[in-house]
Design an enzyme around this catalytic site. Structure first.
Site, PDB file in Angstrom:
ATOM      1  N   ASP A  31       0.818  -1.226   0.000  1.00  0.00           N
ATOM      2  CA  ASP A  31       0.000   0.000   0.000  1.00  0.00           C
ATOM      3  C   ASP A  31       0.848   1.270   0.000  1.00  0.00           C
ATOM      4  OD1 ASP A  31       1.049  -0.038   2.509  1.00  0.00           O
ATOM      5  OD2 ASP A  31      -0.860   0.088   3.581  1.00  0.00           O
TER       6      ASP A  31
ATOM      7  N   ARG B 178      11.970  25.437  -1.821  1.00  0.00           N
ATOM      8  CA  ARG B 178      11.544  26.386  -2.862  1.00  0.00           C
ATOM      9  C   ARG B 178      10.118  26.867  -2.634  1.00  0.00           C
ATOM     10  NH1 ARG B 178      13.213  23.824  -8.551  1.00  0.00           N
ATOM     11  NH2 ARG B 178      12.530  21.931  -7.528  1.00  0.00           N
ATOM     12  N   GLN B 179       9.401  26.177  -1.724  1.00  0.00           N
ATOM     13  CA  GLN B 179       8.024  26.618  -1.419  1.00  0.00           C
ATOM     14  C   GLN B 179       8.040  27.390  -0.100  1.00  0.00           C
ATOM     15  OE1 GLN B 179       4.907  23.729  -2.069  1.00  0.00           O
ATOM     16  NE2 GLN B 179       6.312  22.481  -3.245  1.00  0.00           N
TER      17      GLN B 179
ATOM     18  N   LYS C  81      16.825  35.942 -15.405  1.00  0.00           N
ATOM     19  CA  LYS C  81      15.966  34.794 -15.722  1.00  0.00           C
ATOM     20  C   LYS C  81      14.518  35.122 -15.353  1.00  0.00           C
ATOM     21  CE  LYS C  81      15.677  30.881 -13.088  1.00  0.00           C
ATOM     22  NZ  LYS C  81      16.213  29.710 -12.407  1.00  0.00           N
TER      23      LYS C  81
ATOM     24  N   THR D  38      14.953  20.212 -13.354  1.00  0.00           N
ATOM     25  CA  THR D  38      14.680  19.719 -14.722  1.00  0.00           C
ATOM     26  C   THR D  38      15.799  20.084 -15.693  1.00  0.00           C
ATOM     27  OG1 THR D  38      13.609  21.781 -15.361  1.00  0.00           O
ATOM     28  CG2 THR D  38      12.212  20.080 -14.363  1.00  0.00           C
ATOM     29  N   GLY D  39      16.661  20.997 -15.275  1.00  0.00           N
ATOM     30  CA  GLY D  39      17.741  21.456 -16.149  1.00  0.00           C
ATOM     31  C   GLY D  39      17.331  22.650 -17.006  1.00  0.00           C
TER      32      GLY D  39
END
Ligand code: R5P
Length: 290
Positions: A36, A93-94, A189, A222-223
Site C-alpha cells: 500500500d 523552494r516553497q 531569468k 529539470t535542467g
C-alpha cells in the site's frame, strides 16, 4: 563526546563519510515498502551519545522526508541531542506564497522537525534564506561553494567567466569567482509561475566571447534554467561551458538534455548521489556539527 551517526536510506554513502571523519559509531537504516506504499523503517543497532541523522530529501521527497522524521523521532528515544543533517532540503523552494492561495509547505515542514524534537538542523546550500526563517529550532545553512571552487581550480581554466543563471544567485557566483580569482556576472531569468517555463532575458554579454564559462547554481532540477543559460551563452560566442551546482536532482533525463545543449561537464556535490556528484560535502558538514 560519544557520537552515533545514523544513515537514512537516501544518504548512506555521505553518512558513512561523516561518521568516519567524526570517528563516530555508524548505524545503517533499512526500509521495507508495503504494497500500500507505507514503509517500515529499521535502525540496525542501538544509538548512543549525541546522534546525527543524515538524510537528504530529494525525490521521492515525501517518502524521504517521512523517513528523516521517523529516524529523528526514534533517535530521540535514545538521546536528547539530535542533529538532523538534511544536506538537500526539499520543499525549500516553497518558502512563500508566489500565487494567491498557495500553501507555504516549507512552513509546515519546518514545524515537523520541531515536533520530532530535533535539536538542530544542518543544511547545505538551502535554496532560499527565507526558508530558514520558518524553523523554530536552531538551523545552520552551510555553503559548498568553496568545495566546488576547489574542484574547478584544479582544472586550471584560463580566465573563466563565472555566471549565475539568475540574479538571485549573484552572491554565490561572486564568491565562486573570488575563489578562482576571476570575474562573474548574472543573467536575468524569468520563470512562468504557472508552467515553470524559463526564459533568459539578459542583453548581450560583452565579456563572454571566447571565454570558458562556469554556470554556478544551487540546484539543477529539470535542467531548464541551465539549458536556457547555456543556449544564451553560446549565442554570445563563449568557449566551453561547465556547470557547478550543489544539488543535482537531474529530473527526467536532465543530464542528457544539458549535455545536448552544449555543456561539457556538470559537477555537483554528494548531497544527492549521482554520476555528477564528484565533490564531497562531508568535510564542511562535519565542521558545522563539531
Ligand atoms: C532557481 O532559482 C534555482 O536556483 C535553480 O536555478 C532552479 O531551481 C533549477 O530548476 P530547473 O533545473 O528546473 O530549471
Amino acid at each position: 563526546m560519544f557520537t552515533t551517526v545514523i544513515g537514512g536510506i537516501a544518504s548512506q554513502g555521505l553518512a558513512k563519510k561523516i561518521a568516519k571523519r567524526l570517528k563516530a559509531k555508524y548505524l545503517n537504516s533499512e526500509i521495507k515498502v508495503f504494497p500500500d506504499g507505507e514503509c517500515k523503517i529499521t535502525i540496525y543497532g542501538k544509538p548512543r551519545g549525541r546522534i546525527i541523522v543524515v538524510q537528504s530529501t530529494y525525490p521521492p521527497v515525501d517518502s524521504n522526508l517521512i523517513q528523516a522524521l521517523a529516524l529523528i523521532s526514534k533517535a530521540r528515544e535514545y538521546s536528547s541531542k539530535i542533529i538532523a543533517v538534511i544536506p538537500y532540503f526539499g520543499y525549500a523552494r516553497q518558502d512563500r506564497e508566489f500565487l494567491p492561495s498557495e500553501i507555504v509547505t516549507m512552513k509546515m515542514v519546518a514545524k515537523l522537525f520541531k515536533a520530532v524534537e530535533a535539536s538542530k538542523i544542518v543544511i547545505v546550500d538551502v535554496h532560499s534564506k527565507i526558508a530558514l526563517k520558518h524553523f523554530k529550532i536552531p538551523v545552520e545553512n552551510i555553503s559548498a561553494v568553496s568545495e566546488l571552487a576547489r574542484y574547478f581550480r584544479k582544472l586550471q581554466l584560463k580566465n573563466p567567466l563565472v555566471v549565475s543563471p539568475d540574479f538571485g544567485g549573484i552572491s554565490r557566483s561572486r564568491e565562486f569567482a573570488k575563489l578562482l580569482n576571476t570575474d562573474y556576472t548574472a543573467l536575468v531569468k524569468w520563470r512562468d509561475r504557472k508552467t515553470g517555463n524559463v526564459e533568459i532575458k539578459s542583453s548581450n554579454l560583452r565579456n563572454a566571447s571566447g571565454r570558458d564559462v562556469i554556470i554556478v547554481d544551487d540546484m539543477i532540477s529539470t535542467g531548464g534554467s541551465i539549458i536556457k543559460a547555456a543556449e544564451f551563452l553560446k549565442r554570445q560566442n563563449c568557449g566551453r561551458i561547465f556547470v557547478a551546482c550543489t544539488h543535482a536532482l537531474l529530473i527526467n533525463n536532465a543530464e542528457k538534455k544539458i549535455r545536448q545543449s552544449g555543456v561539457s561537464k556538470i559537477i555537483s556535490t554528494n548531497t544527492i548521489p549521482s554520476k555528477t556528484a564528484v565533490v564531497d560535502s562531508s568535510e564542511i558538514i562535519v565542521k558545522a556539527i563539531s
